[in-house]
Design a protein around this motif. Structure first.
Motif, PDB file in Angstrom:
ATOM      1  N   VAL A 111       0.834  -1.204   0.000  1.00  0.00           N
ATOM      2  CA  VAL A 111       0.000   0.000   0.000  1.00  0.00           C
ATOM      3  C   VAL A 111       0.868   1.253   0.000  1.00  0.00           C
ATOM      4  CG1 VAL A 111      -1.752   1.305   1.268  1.00  0.00           C
ATOM      5  CG2 VAL A 111      -1.912  -1.197   1.127  1.00  0.00           C
ATOM      6  N   ARG A 112       1.933   1.226   0.783  1.00  0.00           N
ATOM      7  CA  ARG A 112       2.842   2.375   0.826  1.00  0.00           C
ATOM      8  C   ARG A 112       3.447   2.628  -0.563  1.00  0.00           C
ATOM      9  NH1 ARG A 112       5.242   2.061   5.509  1.00  0.00           N
ATOM     10  NH2 ARG A 112       5.328   4.162   6.392  1.00  0.00           N
ATOM     11  N   ALA A 113       3.833   1.561  -1.261  1.00  0.00           N
ATOM     12  CA  ALA A 113       4.413   1.711  -2.607  1.00  0.00           C
ATOM     13  C   ALA A 113       3.392   2.312  -3.575  1.00  0.00           C
ATOM     14  CB  ALA A 113       4.908   0.359  -3.114  1.00  0.00           C
ATOM     15  N   ILE A 114       2.138   1.871  -3.491  1.00  0.00           N
ATOM     16  CA  ILE A 114       1.082   2.432  -4.337  1.00  0.00           C
ATOM     17  C   ILE A 114       0.903   3.911  -4.046  1.00  0.00           C
ATOM     18  CG2 ILE A 114      -1.417   2.407  -4.757  1.00  0.00           C
ATOM     19  CD1 ILE A 114      -1.297  -0.660  -4.296  1.00  0.00           C
ATOM     20  N   MET A 115       0.889   4.260  -2.766  1.00  0.00           N
ATOM     21  CA  MET A 115       0.722   5.661  -2.375  1.00  0.00           C
ATOM     22  C   MET A 115       1.859   6.523  -2.913  1.00  0.00           C
ATOM     23  SD  MET A 115      -0.664   5.248   1.542  1.00  0.00           S
ATOM     24  CE  MET A 115      -0.916   7.010   1.810  1.00  0.00           C
ATOM     25  N   ARG A 116       3.085   6.010  -2.858  1.00  0.00           N
ATOM     26  CA  ARG A 116       4.226   6.777  -3.386  1.00  0.00           C
ATOM     27  C   ARG A 116       4.033   7.085  -4.866  1.00  0.00           C
ATOM     28  NH1 ARG A 116       8.065   2.659  -0.666  1.00  0.00           N
ATOM     29  NH2 ARG A 116       8.573   3.608   1.356  1.00  0.00           N
ATOM     30  N   ASP A 117       3.631   6.068  -5.643  1.00  0.00           N
ATOM     31  CA  ASP A 117       3.453   6.274  -7.089  1.00  0.00           C
ATOM     32  C   ASP A 117       2.342   7.283  -7.364  1.00  0.00           C
ATOM     33  OD1 ASP A 117       5.441   4.438  -7.566  1.00  0.00           O
ATOM     34  OD2 ASP A 117       4.113   2.842  -8.273  1.00  0.00           O
ATOM     35  N   VAL A 118       1.221   7.140  -6.662  1.00  0.00           N
ATOM     36  CA  VAL A 118       0.094   8.049  -6.886  1.00  0.00           C
ATOM     37  C   VAL A 118       0.454   9.469  -6.450  1.00  0.00           C
ATOM     38  CG1 VAL A 118      -2.308   8.556  -6.302  1.00  0.00           C
ATOM     39  CG2 VAL A 118      -1.607   6.195  -6.711  1.00  0.00           C
ATOM     40  N   ALA A 259       1.024  17.232  -2.203  1.00  0.00           N
ATOM     41  CA  ALA A 259       1.486  15.846  -2.288  1.00  0.00           C
ATOM     42  C   ALA A 259       2.843  15.687  -1.611  1.00  0.00           C
ATOM     43  CB  ALA A 259       1.567  15.418  -3.753  1.00  0.00           C
ATOM     44  N   GLN A 260       3.663  16.727  -1.666  1.00  0.00           N
ATOM     45  CA  GLN A 260       4.982  16.666  -1.040  1.00  0.00           C
ATOM     46  C   GLN A 260       4.859  16.540   0.484  1.00  0.00           C
ATOM     47  OE1 GLN A 260       4.033  18.858  -3.404  1.00  0.00           O
ATOM     48  NE2 GLN A 260       5.284  18.100  -5.113  1.00  0.00           N
ATOM     49  N   GLN A 261       3.910  17.270   1.074  1.00  0.00           N
ATOM     50  CA  GLN A 261       3.670  17.161   2.515  1.00  0.00           C
ATOM     51  C   GLN A 261       3.250  15.740   2.894  1.00  0.00           C
ATOM     52  OE1 GLN A 261       0.748  19.975   3.796  1.00  0.00           O
ATOM     53  NE2 GLN A 261       2.072  21.765   3.544  1.00  0.00           N
ATOM     54  N   MET A 262       2.363  15.176   2.097  1.00  0.00           N
ATOM     55  CA  MET A 262       1.865  13.835   2.395  1.00  0.00           C
ATOM     56  C   MET A 262       2.969  12.799   2.249  1.00  0.00           C
ATOM     57  SD  MET A 262      -1.643  12.154   0.963  1.00  0.00           S
ATOM     58  CE  MET A 262      -2.204  10.510   1.441  1.00  0.00           C
ATOM     59  N   ALA A 264       6.170  13.335   2.694  1.00  0.00           N
ATOM     60  CA  ALA A 264       7.095  13.512   3.814  1.00  0.00           C
ATOM     61  C   ALA A 264       6.569  12.836   5.076  1.00  0.00           C
ATOM     62  CB  ALA A 264       7.328  14.999   4.069  1.00  0.00           C
ATOM     63  N   CYS A 265       5.267  12.840   5.268  1.00  0.00           N
ATOM     64  CA  CYS A 265       4.673  12.168   6.426  1.00  0.00           C
ATOM     65  C   CYS A 265       4.705  10.654   6.242  1.00  0.00           C
ATOM     66  CB  CYS A 265       3.237  12.653   6.618  1.00  0.00           C
ATOM     67  SG  CYS A 265       2.428  12.046   8.125  1.00  0.00           S
ATOM     68  N   LEU A 266       4.495  10.220   5.005  1.00  0.00           N
ATOM     69  CA  LEU A 266       4.491   8.786   4.708  1.00  0.00           C
ATOM     70  C   LEU A 266       5.867   8.168   4.904  1.00  0.00           C
ATOM     71  CD1 LEU A 266       2.909   6.345   3.474  1.00  0.00           C
ATOM     72  CD2 LEU A 266       3.665   7.161   1.230  1.00  0.00           C
ATOM     73  N   ASP A 267       6.888   8.900   4.484  1.00  0.00           N
ATOM     74  CA  ASP A 267       8.272   8.414   4.576  1.00  0.00           C
ATOM     75  C   ASP A 267       9.124   9.424   5.346  1.00  0.00           C
ATOM     76  OD1 ASP A 267       7.964   6.009   3.039  1.00  0.00           O
ATOM     77  OD2 ASP A 267       7.833   7.260   1.242  1.00  0.00           O
ATOM     78  N   PRO A 268       8.945   9.506   6.665  1.00  0.00           N
ATOM     79  CA  PRO A 268       9.728  10.481   7.435  1.00  0.00           C
ATOM     80  C   PRO A 268      11.206  10.130   7.400  1.00  0.00           C
ATOM     81  CG  PRO A 268       8.606   8.950   8.906  1.00  0.00           C
ATOM     82  CD  PRO A 268       8.097   8.668   7.521  1.00  0.00           C
ATOM     83  N   PRO A 269      12.075  11.137   7.503  1.00  0.00           N
ATOM     84  CA  PRO A 269      13.513  10.844   7.497  1.00  0.00           C
ATOM     85  C   PRO A 269      13.909   9.981   8.685  1.00  0.00           C
ATOM     86  CG  PRO A 269      13.087  13.118   8.149  1.00  0.00           C
ATOM     87  CD  PRO A 269      11.783  12.558   7.660  1.00  0.00           C
ATOM     88  N   ALA A 270      14.844   9.087   8.446  1.00  0.00           N
ATOM     89  CA  ALA A 270      15.303   8.207   9.527  1.00  0.00           C
ATOM     90  C   ALA A 270      16.007   9.040  10.594  1.00  0.00           C
ATOM     91  CB  ALA A 270      16.253   7.155   8.969  1.00  0.00           C
ATOM     92  N   PRO A 271      15.795   8.730  11.877  1.00  0.00           N
ATOM     93  CA  PRO A 271      16.470   9.489  12.933  1.00  0.00           C
ATOM     94  C   PRO A 271      17.977   9.314  12.853  1.00  0.00           C
ATOM     95  CG  PRO A 271      15.422   7.519  13.824  1.00  0.00           C
ATOM     96  CD  PRO A 271      14.959   7.646  12.400  1.00  0.00           C
ATOM     97  N   ALA A 272      18.686  10.380  13.187  1.00  0.00           N
ATOM     98  CA  ALA A 272      20.159  10.313  13.171  1.00  0.00           C
ATOM     99  C   ALA A 272      20.641   9.292  14.181  1.00  0.00           C
ATOM    100  CB  ALA A 272      20.738  11.684  13.499  1.00  0.00           C
TER     101      ALA A 272
END
Length: 298
Positions: A111-118, A259-262, A264-272
């Protein structure tokens, strides 16, 4: 045996792939380029209606303007014996609605992969001033490699959409927010809301709002009467659950504006990574220095 119908001297029509309210989609062969295509052909009964013809022309122009790897490509358009048609990229034929009808809940990673493409496609469309306005499982098509493309810009809104069509409420009600159903002008957040509803359906295997009557459906959407995703699928990771629930929020101020905001929430940056080892080593050196000073003093 009757010879197959050929549109514009080029597109040989074959079987029917699907039917909608104003058009059918036919399997076809591009004789000139020797490749399979899909042809969307207006029904004769609606080909004479000015609004329908304008919507059809808007669909062709909107999809052509976007021209994105995750948007079904438009190859051509024309008129054949009074019937308007659009020639589209031919995909294997399976859409997300087909998959959900057969399989129930989908894995979170899929589902995450589908969301990224859309989201990639919607970001490109919105940047060009095009709103899709009908994101739903049936309009998300799979390629042979498993990626997805959005189709059917039939109710899209763009800069050249006639004013008579701009303020009308188009789309499928189950995927529209309450304020849009109430008549608020369309905006990019509506496409993102719809994607959130689609993702909820894919993750749970059931519609967010299953009401059959349009009246009860509108009431349920207005009340936000949906079971939280985190309750139905507690195994879904927090970032994905938050993205879906925020996109579907009853409060428009909480929804994503872009879409960019969404994404960024879907794939947040990994914590340092925590530099625990370096900190401990530094502390040990400091302790040794202190001990050395004390020994010298004593």
């Amino acid at each position: 045996m009757q010879a197959p119908e050929v549109l514009g001297g080029r597109y040989e029509l074959r079987g029917v792939l699907g039917r909608g309210g104003m058009a059918e989609v036919r399997d076809a062969w591009d004789i000139r380029l020797g490749r399979p295509v899909a042809v969307k052909l207006l029904y004769p009964s609606v080909s004479t209606q000015p609004d329908t013809r304008r919507r059809f022309a808007t669909e062709a122009r909107a999809a052509a303007v976007v021209s994105h790897p995750h948007v079904v490509a438009v190859h051509d358009s024309g008129v054949h014996h009074g019937r308007h048609y659009i020639v589209l990229e031919r995909l294997p034929g399976q859409n997300l609605a087909d998959v959900l009808a057969r399989g129930g809940p989908m894995p979170a990673g899929h589902v995450r992969a589908i969301m990224r493409d859309v989201l990639s496609a919607l970001g490109a469309a919105h940047a060009r001033g095009v709103l899709h306005r009908d994101i739903k499982p049936a309009n998300i098509l799979f390629t042979r490699f498993g990626a997805v493309k959005i189709a059917d810009f039939g109710v899209a809104k763009s800069a050249d959409t006639p004013q008579t069509l701009t303020n009308r409420v188009f789309g499928t009600m189950a995927y529209l927010p309450a304020d849009r159903i109430a008549g608020r002008p369309a905006m990019p957040a509506d496409d993102l809301y719809a994607l959130g509803v689609v993702a909820y359906e894919a993750l749970t295997g059931r519609r967010a709002y299953p009401q059959d009557s349009l009246t009860t459906l509108a009431d349920a959407i207005a009340a936000g009467a949906v079971t939280p995703l985190s309750v139905v699928r507690p195994d879904v990771d927090p970032a994905l659950a938050l993205t879906v629930e925020r996109a579907m929020s009853r409060d428009p101020r909480w929804r994503f504006a872009t879409a960019q905001q969404m994404r960024a929430c879907l794939d947040p940056p990994a914590p340092a990574p925590q530099r625990t080892g370096v900190a401990l080593a530094g502390a040990a050196v400091l302790i040794l220095l202190v001990l050395a000073v004390l020994l010298v003093v004593l």
